[in-house]
Design an enzyme around this catalytic site. Sequence first.
Site, PDB file in Angstrom:
ATOM      1  N   HIS A 137       0.888  -1.295  -0.184  1.00  0.00           N
ATOM      2  CA  HIS A 137      -0.055  -0.008   0.092  1.00  0.00           C
ATOM      3  C   HIS A 137       1.083   1.461  -0.158  1.00  0.00           C
ATOM      4  O   HIS A 137       0.673   2.092  -0.720  1.00  0.00           O
ATOM      5  CB  HIS A 137      -0.912  -0.120   1.148  1.00  0.00           C
ATOM      6  CG  HIS A 137      -1.703   1.312   1.426  1.00  0.00           C
ATOM      7  ND1 HIS A 137      -2.939   1.455   0.992  1.00  0.00           N
ATOM      8  CD2 HIS A 137      -1.200   2.387   2.025  1.00  0.00           C
ATOM      9  CE1 HIS A 137      -3.233   2.743   1.403  1.00  0.00           C
ATOM     10  NE2 HIS A 137      -2.111   3.294   1.888  1.00  0.00           N
ATOM     11  N   GLU A 138       1.824   1.287   0.763  1.00  0.00           N
ATOM     12  CA  GLU A 138       2.896   2.258   0.980  1.00  0.00           C
ATOM     13  C   GLU A 138       3.512   2.549  -0.340  1.00  0.00           C
ATOM     14  O   GLU A 138       3.704   3.787  -1.039  1.00  0.00           O
ATOM     15  CB  GLU A 138       3.762   2.529   2.109  1.00  0.00           C
ATOM     16  CG  GLU A 138       3.059   2.490   3.565  1.00  0.00           C
ATOM     17  CD  GLU A 138       2.054   3.579   3.551  1.00  0.00           C
ATOM     18  OE1 GLU A 138       2.347   4.675   3.271  1.00  0.00           O
ATOM     19  OE2 GLU A 138       1.036   3.307   4.054  1.00  0.00           O
ATOM     20  N   HIS A 141       1.472   4.211  -3.136  1.00  0.00           N
ATOM     21  CA  HIS A 141       1.447   5.735  -2.945  1.00  0.00           C
ATOM     22  C   HIS A 141       2.794   6.368  -3.882  1.00  0.00           C
ATOM     23  O   HIS A 141       2.349   7.425  -4.459  1.00  0.00           O
ATOM     24  CB  HIS A 141       1.367   6.501  -1.615  1.00  0.00           C
ATOM     25  CG  HIS A 141      -0.044   6.383  -0.944  1.00  0.00           C
ATOM     26  ND1 HIS A 141      -0.912   6.893  -1.388  1.00  0.00           N
ATOM     27  CD2 HIS A 141      -0.187   5.657   0.501  1.00  0.00           C
ATOM     28  CE1 HIS A 141      -2.014   6.494  -0.571  1.00  0.00           C
ATOM     29  NE2 HIS A 141      -1.619   5.830   0.537  1.00  0.00           N
ATOM     30  N   GLU A 195      -6.167   6.788  -1.431  1.00  0.00           N
ATOM     31  CA  GLU A 195      -6.001   5.722  -0.548  1.00  0.00           C
ATOM     32  C   GLU A 195      -6.696   4.387  -1.220  1.00  0.00           C
ATOM     33  O   GLU A 195      -5.934   3.270  -0.826  1.00  0.00           O
ATOM     34  CB  GLU A 195      -6.962   6.288   0.509  1.00  0.00           C
ATOM     35  CG  GLU A 195      -6.201   6.907   1.564  1.00  0.00           C
ATOM     36  CD  GLU A 195      -4.871   6.360   2.221  1.00  0.00           C
ATOM     37  OE1 GLU A 195      -5.265   5.151   2.934  1.00  0.00           O
ATOM     38  OE2 GLU A 195      -3.920   6.785   2.066  1.00  0.00           O
TER      39      GLU A 195
END
Length: 269
Positions: A137-138, A141, A195
């Site tokens: 997920h990070e 980004h 997100e």
Amino acid sequence: MRLLLAVLAFFCASAFSQQKETEGVEVQKSRLLLLPASTVERSAAQQYGQLMRAAAQKNLLNNDKAQLERLRAIARELIPHARRFNANAVKWQWEVNLVTSKSVNAFCMPGGKIAFFTGIIDALRLTDDEIATIMGHEIGHALLEHGRARMSEQVLKSVGVSMAAAMLNLGQVSTELLSQAANLAVSLPYARRQESDADLVGLELAARAGHDPRAAVAVWQKMSALSQAGAKSGAGQPPQFFSTHPSNANRIREIEANLPRVLPLYRKP
């Protein structure tokens, strides 16, 4: 007969090709990319270096060698699949560090600068699959250039459109302004769409790396339980991860809805 077999082979190959093209998630990269990627990545690397040096001075950096190697091993599994979402990722100077802190947090800055805090691993009792979905997920980004978009937005807010254009043409964006923008890129919450897209990238990266993407559901269930427990105990502040990664009832449902797109990738030998 040979012609029939050739035709069948062609259609089978075409169907397989279409299946391959539709495998995985669908996401959008950021559009507001005023600042050059090289400028953003250089500034992020400087900020990351300062953070890691500050942690080292307090003897809080890489204290748990086993956990650090665990994180780096998972990163090595995820990173080769990053180019699907950003071709430039193969050129990034990736780094992974562990900071000893009760903070329930993790991040990946532009250019592949990853940090995990021991608090998020310990408080959530993270499995390798769960770490992979958080790290994915990070990384998502960074791959979708959400940080670059946010830094561009901050520069525009600070100096205005015409001044920003002039500064960029002259290559004179101040170090202080970039530093400020880089800090905000980590500390402010992302937009809901960003997100969601990062969630989806994390699912796919984890699955392609051999980690069960369903762990993302468990992560958010644990995070919600931790936040509720803190509220009931009067601890006050929710986990820091919640401040930069806002959650709502739709988040888990959206992750679950997209699992069928990535589970075939995970199940392949």
